[in-house]
Structures are given as structure tokens and as C-alpha cells.
Design an enzyme around this catalytic site. Structure first.
Site, mmCIF file in Angstrom:
data_model
loop_
_atom_site.group_PDB
_atom_site.id
_atom_site.type_symbol
_atom_site.label_atom_id
_atom_site.label_comp_id
_atom_site.label_asym_id
_atom_site.label_seq_id
_atom_site.Cartn_x
_atom_site.Cartn_y
_atom_site.Cartn_z
ATOM 1 N N HIS A 158 123.223 55.618 14.075
ATOM 2 C CA HIS A 158 121.843 56.064 14.360
ATOM 3 C C HIS A 158 120.867 55.435 13.368
ATOM 4 O O HIS A 158 119.908 56.079 12.935
ATOM 5 C CB HIS A 158 121.747 57.586 14.321
ATOM 6 C CG HIS A 158 122.508 58.260 15.418
ATOM 7 N ND1 HIS A 158 122.005 58.416 16.690
ATOM 8 C CD2 HIS A 158 123.757 58.814 15.434
ATOM 9 C CE1 HIS A 158 122.903 59.058 17.450
ATOM 10 N NE2 HIS A 158 123.979 59.290 16.709
ATOM 11 N N ASP A 164 127.410 61.608 12.638
ATOM 12 C CA ASP A 164 127.875 61.723 14.018
ATOM 13 C C ASP A 164 127.807 60.385 14.751
ATOM 14 O O ASP A 164 127.043 59.499 14.389
ATOM 15 C CB ASP A 164 127.040 62.761 14.774
ATOM 16 C CG ASP A 164 125.578 62.361 14.888
ATOM 17 O OD1 ASP A 164 125.008 61.904 13.874
ATOM 18 O OD2 ASP A 164 124.992 62.494 15.977
ATOM 19 N N GLU A 165 128.592 60.271 15.793
ATOM 20 C CA GLU A 165 128.549 59.154 16.738
ATOM 21 C C GLU A 165 128.523 57.780 16.067
ATOM 22 O O GLU A 165 127.815 56.869 16.497
ATOM 23 C CB GLU A 165 127.347 59.323 17.685
ATOM 24 C CG GLU A 165 127.470 60.577 18.545
ATOM 25 C CD GLU A 165 126.256 60.839 19.415
ATOM 26 O OE1 GLU A 165 126.424 61.357 20.531
ATOM 27 O OE2 GLU A 165 125.119 60.560 18.971
ATOM 28 N N ALA A 166 129.329 57.636 15.019
ATOM 29 C CA ALA A 166 129.412 56.351 14.307
ATOM 30 C C ALA A 166 130.453 55.468 14.988
ATOM 31 O O ALA A 166 131.432 55.021 14.375
ATOM 32 C CB ALA A 166 129.751 56.588 12.836
#
Length: 527
Positions: A269, A332-334
């Protein structure tokens, strides 16, 4: 059981003693039964005469500056709609609205309060000013919804007789605003704070960095805001908060007894940061600014020393601006970061948070980094989350990591209500009002000790949301339900009684100008 007892013992007020409140007009509507509010109070003993706020009512705060501040906040709400002067005075008296800070009742803790209402007046007592502030939110909700309006209304302004003793179940009750995907103005954020404070929320999690935009000025890396903050989803103008504006938001939230938790998401992100500084990229080439809604494609570069300087500089400046206890470092969401690189970057970030005197917070994927004293992870999984992933969080909780719960298919306020909802997303499913309310934070993660649960959060992501009306339509009426799960005793959690109390909030939403979703699951009231 609570509502039956309340409804059965509430009393219409008799004429108050001379010089106190005002007599209710003959045939006036009975006051709202004591405790018929959101969140449900811990203890309610209804009975006796109601108090009627009148032209001679005073708000008595003693000589406490904190109580005076709470008294002025109450007066600001009541004066326009009642038309009464409601002076805030340090002069003592047995009548009117009395706000008292007293350390004598330790059972009230830092946020609890006692509200006593009778013929002569109302007394709100608390050990700390946060408790007083929560107590006046209860007082507001006990009054007719028209009290929230900005112009003079007819009244009468009655509060049913009896006593409420109220303390929160959990100490962490948060709302989150994603200002990264769509930038939200200072005034939009303040409006959201005011609304959430009515339901005793006490944390504002600000998601300040995203692939689509960087939203806070950083002196040591100025292009993060000036370039990285120059757009948003769909290609709009974006924006960012100056340090002065951020500090103003922190101060404003504190005046509503809310602690700001800033988030700088990493290692993913991060496209807005990577686009702002080419040297942060492994290949030395800055990607273009991003205005779409995909996730998982960006990553900080674990092999470059400048990455760690960047993390240190940014977190240092955010820590200096933030008086609260936490810095949220995301995690998150790496999906574009290898596990080894994730561990290296996040271990460093955790150390930096500690170096600057803050507590570590992040999304539940942060359990993949090293265990750190006092770390808090926010679980955002849902029914489709694998058992293995859930177990990593449970194991971390057993090892001492604290949890904040925001299951996506329960508390994510941007999830569509149903297939016809025009706003929002549906990747976690449709989330109607009952589904959002009908779960228990203390037992949600099977195997995690209830003692590991600090509380709950209601995140609002903004891929499809930009205006206050849009934010409010998705947040209300679900946000009050999450607030109740965080505040009220487990014994009060019952959909059939909650929906009746929630229905009474409809006229209050209207009075506040909240454009809410009129769920068919709720028998909405009119006033």
C-alpha cells in the site's frame, strides 16, 4: 429483560420544585424509558419522577476545568433546540444538571459514569472527564431526538427518573477513516468524530497512506504530500493534511474523548510514496501515481538502506505530532513482498515505533513479524478466512499479543448491505444490520483468550465513498451496533431488543442530518 424492566417502571415527571426545571405540559408524551439508548447501559434502575429541563435550568460543574469543558459541550447541544440559556456555573446547588468528578467510586473506572435523574435535577458523576463526557451522551439520548436540531423546538425536554450506572466492557472502541483512497477534508473528519462520539466510541484510526495517496505532511520527505497526495481514486485532486491541520484534528478528537491512532501502511500500500521518490524503489524508477482500486502490487524495497531511513523519518515525525499511545504500521496485503523481506521491514518498523515511545499496532498479518512487548494486532478476517490464518492470530494472542477485532463481514462499514446497495464493495459478502450486530467480540476468535481482546473497530474504506452523505449512509445504522458490542455487557446483546432501541435512533439520525440506510430489518420510529 433490561428493556422490559425499563419500560415497565419509567415514570412521567411531576411538577418540579420552584426554581428548578419546568413542568411538563398536560398530555405531554412520556419521557423515553430510562436506558432505552445505544449502547445499552450496564445497569438501569428506573423509577421516580422525571426531570424537565426548563428556562431556569443551570448546568453546575463545580470548580473543575474538565467538568466545565464537558458542561459547555452539553450546553452547546441543548441551547439551540431548547431555546434556554442553560448557563454553565461553578455555583453549587441541588437543582439543574450537575456534573461531578469524584474519585470515591473506583468501580466507574476511567470511562464509567453514574446518571441520577429525579424531580429536582440530574446528576452525572464520574471518576474521569471521559466518563462525564460519556454520561452526557446518555443524557442527550434520553431526551427527545429534536434536541439535536439547530433551531428552537417545542419540547418538553424530559429525562425519566431513576439511576444508570454504566461502564464499558472493552476499553478500545474505534472507528477508522480511510483518507488515503479518497481524501476527506478536516470538516468531514470532524463531523464523523462528532457522530461517533455520541455512541461512546473512543478511538479514531486514521489510515493516512495508501497506493492512491499520501495524506500527511512529512518535513523530511516533502514530496510524499505535495506529489504523493495530489490525486485519489478516480483521478480527483486528492489532498493532504498540514501538520497544523493534523494537530487540530487530534485536539478536536481529544475534546470528544477520542484518541487518534495514525496509520502509515507498509510494506505494501505504498505506491504513493514510491511514486514520490524514485530512490525508494528497488529499480530506482518511480512508478506513476495510481488512481485505481487494486491492492497488493506495491512494496518497499527491503535491500535498500534508504528504506529504513524513510521508515525512521516518517514514524519519528508522526510520533512527534501524536500524543496518543499507538502508531499503526499496517502490514496487510503485502502480496508483492517476500516473507523474508516482510519480516525484515516490519521488525525494523516495530523497533522504530518503540524507539519513539509508542505502542505497536498493525493489521493481523503483523503476527508474521517478531513478537514485541505490548503489540496490538487488528483482526480483519471473515468467514472465508482460512483456519490456518486464524490460528496464527490465536497463537499470537495466547503468547501475549493483544487483539482489536474488526471482522470484515461484520464490522467493515463499506460492505454493501445487499445486492441493491449502490455504494460500497461486496468482497466479504453483504452485511445487513443484524449481521453487523449479531456477534460477540469476546468469543469470536475461537481459542483466543477473552483477556487478549482490547475491543472492536468499525473501519470505513473509501474506494467508492467521497462525500459525508456517502460515508454516513454506509456507517449508519451499523456503527451504533459495533459501538454497543464494544461498550455494553454481553448479557445485553440481543437482536430483538437492540433493533427496537436502534429504531428509536432514526429520528435522531434525521435531526442530525445523517443520511442513513433505512434497513427493513428495523421497525423505524418517527417523532
Amino acid at each position: 429483560m433490561l428493556l422490559v424492566a425499563v419500560a415497565g417502571t419509567a415514570a412521567v415527571g411531576a411538577a418540579p420544585a420552584p426554581g428548578t426545571g419546568a413542568a411538563a405540559p398536560a398530555g405531554a408524551t412520556a419521557p423515553r424509558p430510562l436506558g432505552q439508548i445505544v449502547p445499552a447501559p450496564a445497569e438501569v434502575k428506573a423509577g421516580g419522577s422525571a426531570y424537565t429541563i426548563g428556562a431556569k435550568t443551570r448546568i453546575r460543574v463545580g470548580h473543575s476545568a474538565q467538568a466545565r469543558q464537558v458542561g459547555e459541550a452539553l450546553a452547546k447541544v441543548l441551547r439551540p433546540s431548547t431555546g434556554y440559556e442553560l448557563p454553565v456555573t461553578s455555583r453549587d446547588g441541588r437543582d439543574g444538571i450537575r456534573l461531578r468528578l469524584s474519585s470515591s467510586d473506583r468501580s466507574l473506572g476511567d470511562e464509567g459514569y453514574r446518571l441520577e435523574s429525579g424531580r429536582d435535577g440530574i446528576t452525572v458523576t464520574a471518576r474521569k472527564d471521559a466518563g462525564l463526557f460519556h454520561g452526557i451522551q446518555t443524557l442527550r439520548q434520553q431526551l427527545p431526538a429534536a434536541v439535536e436540531k439547530a433551531t428552537k423546538q417545542a419540547g418538553p425536554w424530559q429525562v425519566a427518573g431513576g439511576t444508570i450506572k454504566d461502564v464499558p466492557r472493552f476499553g478500545h472502541r474505534a472507528v477508522m477513516l480511510d483518507v488515503g483512497r479518497h481524501f476527506l477534508s478536516v470538516e468531514q473528519v470532524k463531523r464523523y468524530i462528532d457522530q461517533a462520539a455520541l455512541y461512546k466510541m473512543n478511538k479514531l484510526h486514521m489510515h493516512l497512506s495508501e497506493d492512491q495517496g499520501w495524506r500527511i505532511a512529512i518535513n523530511s520527505w516533502p514530496r510524499l504530500a505535495t506529489y504523493g497526495g495530489s490525486t485519489q481514486v478516480g483521478g480527483g485532486p486528492g489532498g493532504y493534511y498540514t501538520k497544523a491541520q493534523y494537530k487540530d484534528l487530534v485536539k478536536y478528537a481529544a475534546s470528544r474523548r477520542m484518541e487518534v491512532v495514525p496509520e502509515i501502511d507498509m510494506p505494501g500500500h505504498t505506491n504513493a510514496a514510491l511514486a514520490s521518490y524514485a530512490e525508494l524503489n528497488c529499480n530506482g524508477i518511480a512508478p506513476p501515481l495510481y488512481t485505481g482500486t487494486q491492492v497488493g502490487f506495491s512494496s518497499l524495497c527491503a535491500s535498500k538502506a534508504i528504506t529504513y531511513k524513510f521508515i525512521d523519518d516518517v514514524l519519528r515525525e508522526i510520533a512527534q505530532l501524536t500524543p496518543g499511545r499507538y502508531l499503526n504500521i499496517g502490514g496487510d496485503e503485502a502480496h508483492s513482498t517476500s516473507h523474508a523481506d516482510f519480516v525484515k521491514i516490519m521488525n525494523h518498523a516495530q523497533d522504530v515505533v518503540g524507539k519513539y515511545g509508542k505502542k505497536i499496532m498493525g493489521w493481523h498479518q503483523l503476527v508474521g513479524a517478531k513478537q514485541a512487548k505490548g503489540k496490538v494486532v487488528q483482526y480483519w478476517g471473515y468467514d472465508a478466512t482460512s483456519a490456518a490464518e486464524r490460528q496464527t492470530v490465536v497463537d499470537a494472542a495466547k503468547g501475549g499479543t493483544k487483539l482489536v477485532l474488526s471482522p470484515a463481514d461484520r464490522s467493515y462499514l463499506d460492505m454493501k448491505y445487499n445486492k441493491d446497495t449502490k455504494l460500497g464493495l461486496a468482497w466479504a459478502g453483504y452485511v445487513e444490520v443484524q449481521r453487523s450486530y449479531d456477534w460477540d467480540p469476546g468469543s469470536y476468535l475461537t481459542g483466543a483468550p477473552e483477556s487478549s481482546v482490547l475491543g472492536v473497530e468499525a473501519p470505513l474504506w473509501t474506494e467508492t465513498l467521497a462525500t459525508s452523505d456517502q460515508l454516513e449512509y454506509m456507517a449508519y445504522p451499523r456503527l451504533p451496533g459495533i459501538a454497543e458490542l464494544g461498550w455494553s455487557p454481553r448479557s445485553t446483546h440481543d437482536w430483538d431488543t437492540y433493533k427496537l432501541r436502534l429504531a428509536q435512533q432514526g429520528p435522531r439520525f434525521d435531526a442530525l442530518g445523517i443520511d442513513y440506510y433505512k434497513s427493513p430489518q428495523v421497525p423505524w420510529a418517527t417523532e
